[in-house]
Design a protein around this motif. Structure first.
Motif, PDB file in Angstrom:
ATOM      1  N   CYS A  52       6.847   5.116  -8.251  1.00 47.91           N
ATOM      2  CA  CYS A  52       5.840   4.831  -7.230  1.00 47.91           C
ATOM      3  C   CYS A  52       5.817   3.360  -6.806  1.00 47.91           C
ATOM      4  CB  CYS A  52       4.453   5.253  -7.746  1.00 47.91           C
ATOM      5  SG  CYS A  52       4.281   7.047  -7.971  1.00 47.91           S
TER       6      CYS A  52
ATOM      7  N   CYS B 190       0.492   8.465  -5.052  1.00 49.33           N
ATOM      8  CA  CYS B 190       1.796   8.660  -5.711  1.00 49.33           C
ATOM      9  C   CYS B 190       1.596   8.894  -7.213  1.00 49.33           C
ATOM     10  CB  CYS B 190       2.690   7.444  -5.473  1.00 49.33           C
ATOM     11  SG  CYS B 190       4.346   7.630  -6.187  1.00 49.33           S
TER      12      CYS B 190
ATOM     13  N   ASN C  99       3.891   9.293 -10.802  1.00 53.63           N
ATOM     14  CA  ASN C  99       5.206   9.178 -11.455  1.00 53.63           C
ATOM     15  C   ASN C  99       5.502  10.437 -12.280  1.00 53.63           C
ATOM     16  OD1 ASN C  99       6.477   6.643 -10.836  1.00 53.63           O
ATOM     17  ND2 ASN C  99       4.735   5.647 -11.844  1.00 53.63           N
TER      18      ASN C  99
ATOM     19  N   TYR D 232       9.067  11.351  -8.378  1.00 53.90           N
ATOM     20  CA  TYR D 232       7.640  11.128  -8.105  1.00 53.90           C
ATOM     21  C   TYR D 232       7.121  12.316  -7.319  1.00 53.90           C
ATOM     22  CZ  TYR D 232       9.218   9.991  -3.390  1.00 53.90           C
ATOM     23  OH  TYR D 232       9.784  10.058  -2.141  1.00 53.90           O
TER      24      TYR D 232
ATOM     25  N   CYS E 119       3.803  13.260  -4.369  1.00 49.81           N
ATOM     26  CA  CYS E 119       2.750  12.717  -3.497  1.00 49.81           C
ATOM     27  C   CYS E 119       1.623  13.725  -3.330  1.00 49.81           C
ATOM     28  CB  CYS E 119       3.333  12.386  -2.122  1.00 49.81           C
ATOM     29  SG  CYS E 119       4.447  10.969  -2.116  1.00 49.81           S
TER      30      CYS E 119
END
Length: 310
Positions: free
Chosen positions: A267, A278, A280, A285, A287
């Motif tokens: 992120c 975001c 991790n 990653y 969203c």
């Protein structure tokens, strides 16, 4: 009127005589037929032949027995009693030692024992009871077998085929790459220096390509004994779970454990658009998009649509 009578009863020819009515019936013999085919090609078979008798054609003379006994019209004899290298027995051949086959006409053959490397063979006959002698070339000694061999009734050579070895193996510099030669009885050993293997130290130890490092690279293009490779990870990835430096060992394997590159902070580059949050995850990653947006990076505005010109 003279008639003839033929009998096929399978009796042997014997001393049975002429019937008392032989002259009354005016009997006389027809010639014997040809011999039949022999029942065996060797070892003693059987064959037969027949003959007819002529007589007067009157009731009191009708029948073979009015001229002679039945056995006089049939003859069996022994045939093909030959056994080339043996003796007949009940239609079969019993072969002498060294011979075989139905008629004892095939001599036992042990066959050519083959080439003797660094030597030669004395003797050109390979049949039963033949002897051969092995000899080695100059500067070679005979070992691991018998010098002479005899062809046995089983069709095998007696003893064990020998080999020819140098008077001293190590005089021939058989060990490569500075390997040390040790003479043994009939053979030799090579003690190899580090980095080499094989019966003559002819193989350089190679650990092989260590393979691909995902999200990273491996520095080092030599994979032979004592070579080193170094593992590196790309930006935002850390080396974990293994050894950064690995070395090719004498057993042909790499030291340590192959590492991997783990993502540090996906992120950090703020990949989520339109105020998306975001998160991790390992090597990637995710969203969480605000209301009205979607897509892997929240790049799509769900309140807008595209139209094309017609």
């Amino acid at each position: 009127m003279i008639a003839k009578f033929f009998i096929l009863t399978l009796w042997h020819l014997s001393d049975a005589g002429i019937s008392p009515t032989w002259h009354l019936c005016d009997c006389h013999w027809e010639q014997w037929t040809q011999w039949s085919q022999c029942s065996a090609s060797c070892g003693g078979g059987k064959r037969y032949r027949t003959r007819e008798v002529w007589h007067k054609n009157i009731p009191e003379c009708m029948g073979f027995d009015k001229c002679a006994s039945s056995d006089m019209g049939f003859h069996i004899s022994t045939c093909n009693t030959i056994c080339y290298n043996g003796s007949p027995s009940g239609g079969l051949c019993t072969c002498q030692i060294g011979w075989h086959g139905k008629c004892c006409n095939r001599q036992i053959d042990c066959g050519n024992p083959g080439v003797l490397i660094h030597g030669y063979l004395e003797g050109a006959s390979f049949t039963y009871n033949s002897h051969i002698t092995y000899h080695c070339n100059r500067n070679y000694n005979l070992t691991r077998g018998t010098k002479t061999s005899k062809c046995l009734a089983s069709g095998k050579w007696s003893g064990k085929k020998p080999i020819c070895v140098p008077v001293s193996f190590c005089e021939s510099s058989l060990c490569m790459n500075n390997g040390r030669c040790v003479d043994r009885i009939g053979y030799y050993n090579c003690i190899c220096t580090e980095g080499f293997s094989g019966s003559n130290c002819e193989k350089e130890i190679n650990c092989g390509n260590p393979g691909f490092l995902r999200h990273g690279s491996i520095q080092g293009n030599s994979y032979t004994y004592n070579s080193e490779i170094v593992h590196y990870c790309y930006q935002f990835y850390n080396l974990t779970g293994g050894n950064k430096i690995r070395k090719c060992r004498s057993d042909g394997t790499w030291s340590g454990v192959k590492p991997r590159c783990a993502f540090v902070d996906s992120c950090r580059s703020n990949p989520c658009l339109n105020q998306g949050a975001c998160i991790n995850i390992m090597d990637d990653y995710s969203c969480l998009c605000t209301e009205g947006f979607n897509g892997s990076t929240c790049e799509i505005d769900s309140c807008k649509v595209k139209s094309s010109a017609r």
